[in-house]
Design an enzyme around this catalytic site. Structure first.
Site, PDB file in Angstrom:
ATOM      1  N   HIS A 277       9.683  -3.005   1.903  1.00  0.00           N
ATOM      2  CA  HIS A 277       8.386  -2.433   1.446  1.00  0.00           C
ATOM      3  C   HIS A 277       8.405  -1.229   1.780  1.00  0.00           C
ATOM      4  CE1 HIS A 277       4.643  -2.529  -0.621  1.00  0.00           C
ATOM      5  NE2 HIS A 277       3.923  -3.276   0.074  1.00  0.00           N
TER       6      HIS A 277
ATOM      7  N   ARG B  60      -2.065   4.694   0.123  1.00  0.00           N
ATOM      8  CA  ARG B  60      -0.873   4.249  -0.887  1.00  0.00           C
ATOM      9  C   ARG B  60      -1.113   5.205  -2.362  1.00  0.00           C
ATOM     10  NH1 ARG B  60       0.608  -1.085  -0.583  1.00  0.00           N
ATOM     11  NH2 ARG B  60       2.216  -0.048  -2.118  1.00  0.00           N
TER      12      ARG B  60
HETATM   13  N1   CP Z   1      -0.073  -3.917   1.033  1.00  0.00           N
HETATM   14  C1   CP Z   1       0.176  -4.285  -0.254  1.00  0.00           C
HETATM   15  O1   CP Z   1       1.224  -4.026  -0.835  1.00  0.00           O
HETATM   16  O2   CP Z   1      -0.867  -4.852  -1.024  1.00  0.00           O
HETATM   17  P1   CP Z   1      -0.851  -5.647  -2.392  1.00  0.00           P
HETATM   18  O3   CP Z   1       0.019  -6.819  -2.077  1.00  0.00           O
HETATM   19  O4   CP Z   1      -2.139  -5.927  -2.500  1.00  0.00           O
HETATM   20  O5   CP Z   1      -0.189  -4.750  -3.525  1.00  0.00           O
HETATM   21  N1  NVA Z   2       4.665  -9.267   4.407  1.00  0.00           N
HETATM   22  C1  NVA Z   2       3.583  -9.397   3.374  1.00  0.00           C
HETATM   23  C2  NVA Z   2       3.016  -8.099   2.620  1.00  0.00           C
HETATM   24  C3  NVA Z   2       2.184  -8.166   1.586  1.00  0.00           C
HETATM   25  C4  NVA Z   2       1.650  -6.751   1.064  1.00  0.00           C
HETATM   26  C5  NVA Z   2       4.129 -10.149   1.940  1.00  0.00           C
HETATM   27  O1  NVA Z   2       5.475  -9.988   1.533  1.00  0.00           O
HETATM   28  O2  NVA Z   2       3.507 -11.154   1.416  1.00  0.00           O
END
Ligand code: CP
Ligand code: NVA
Length: 320
Positions: A131, A289
């Site tokens: 991510h 973000r």
């Molecule tokens: N932290 C994050 O990516 O949040 P969302 O899943 O709401 O996009």
């Molecule tokens: N580790 C989590 C992050 C969400 C933003 C997922 O992948 O669901």
């Protein structure tokens, strides 16, 4: 990958100096939040989701629109790719309509395959593997709160997941120590994480040891999207020793901050008193973000005509 296409798929793909320049640009764009430069005028971003999202979706959409651009949001299930259309045809067609595409999907290899067929930048909006946009916002938040990231001890608790993995990728780039406290069967190892520089990642079985003297305490859900069947129920009990609570926070350095990418599960990975404490910076982290997305987009779209100030020479691309 064609030379002029700047994908943002994984931090490891992009030169360190470019990543740092993107982060510096994010801080500048935050200062201009009430007078945003219209650098995306006439440009469009597609956003394709096969998982839920609040922050990623809103921050990309607002980032594009505040800087003069447009967005198209697609649910993968409703696209032809969810039926029989090939990844290659989808990538070629999307490339004819928009200037960039952000994708949130499970399989990272599929995302890379999609990117290999586009002639426009592809941004990883979260895969099961990583991510990177989240970590850019997190590092921005640490710089704001603590001055710099270099030399800091960042301690992660709970599941060794996509967000933890991206922090681990960032550790040698920004020069911080990354400690993971998680169950031993989830410990990052060379065979499970071949591209990680494990010299910068220290696994701890005991949460207190990881928290000791840390500048940043960070956690995330114990059950990531798509893992519900595999992990719900008794399986999550193994994470309880890694819950972030007041006792754990007390082991950290004075002035330590608490971070979480959200969504939060109170009384699972973190307790309400930590969330209500002055150490908690999760809403600033979420706001960042937006600013980080603007800077990532500006770098990706530069080849499509975005002009950034001379002070934001992004340096080499991943192709050089
Ligand atoms: N932290 C994050 O990516 O949040 P969302 O899943 O709401 O996009
Ligand atoms: N580790 C989590 C992050 C969400 C933003 C997922 O992948 O669901």
């Amino acid at each position: 990958m064609s030379k002029s296409v700047r994908h943002f798929l994984d931090l490891n793909d992009i030169p360190a100096e470019t990543l740092k320049a993107i982060l510096a640009h994010a801080h500048e764009l935050k200062k201009q939040k009430f007078n945003p430069p219209q650098i995306f005028h006439g440009l469009s971003l597609a956003m394709v989701f096969d998982k839920r999202s609040t922050r990623t979706r809103m921050s990309f959409e607002v980032a594009m629109k505040q800087l003069g651009g447009h967005t198209v949001v697609m649910n993968m299930e409703e696209m032809q790719i969810g039926g029989a259309e090939s990844i290659e045809d989808t990538a070629n067609v999307v490339s004819r309509f928009v200037d960039g595409v952000m994708v949130r999907m499970s399989n990272h290899d599929t995302l890379c395959e999609f990117a290999s067929h586009t002639s426009i930048p592809v941004i990883n909006g979260l895969t099961d593997h990583s991510h990177p946009c989240q970590i850019m916002a997190d590092l921005m938040t640490i710089e704001e709160k603590l001055g710099s990231v270099e030399g800091k001890k960042i301690a992660w608790f709970g599941d060794s997941n996509n967000v933890a993995y991206t922090f681990a990728q960032a550790a040698p780039i920004w020069g911080f120590e990354f400690h993971i406290a998680c169950p031993e069967d989830l410990k990052p190892e060379k065979k499970t994480h071949p591209s990680l520089d494990l010299n910068h990642v220290k696994w701890k079985g005991a949460a207190e040891e990881a928290a000791d003297g840390a500048h940043v305490i960070v956690t995330d859900t114990w059950v990531s999207m798509g893992q519900e069947k595999e992990k719900k129920g008794k399986n999550i009990d193994k994470f309880m020793p890694y819950q972030v609570n007041s006792d754990l926070m007390a082991k950290a350095k004075d002035g330590a901050i608490f971070m979480h990418c959200m969504p939060v599960h109170q009384n699972e990975e973190v307790t309400p008193e930590v969330l209500d404490s002055p150490a908690c910076v999760i809403y600033d982290e979420a706001e960042n973000r937006l600013h980080a997305q603007k800077a990532i987009l500006a770098w990706c779209l530069e080849e499509a005509g975005v002009s950034v100030q001379d002070s934001f020479d992004f340096g080499g691309t991943q192709d050089e």
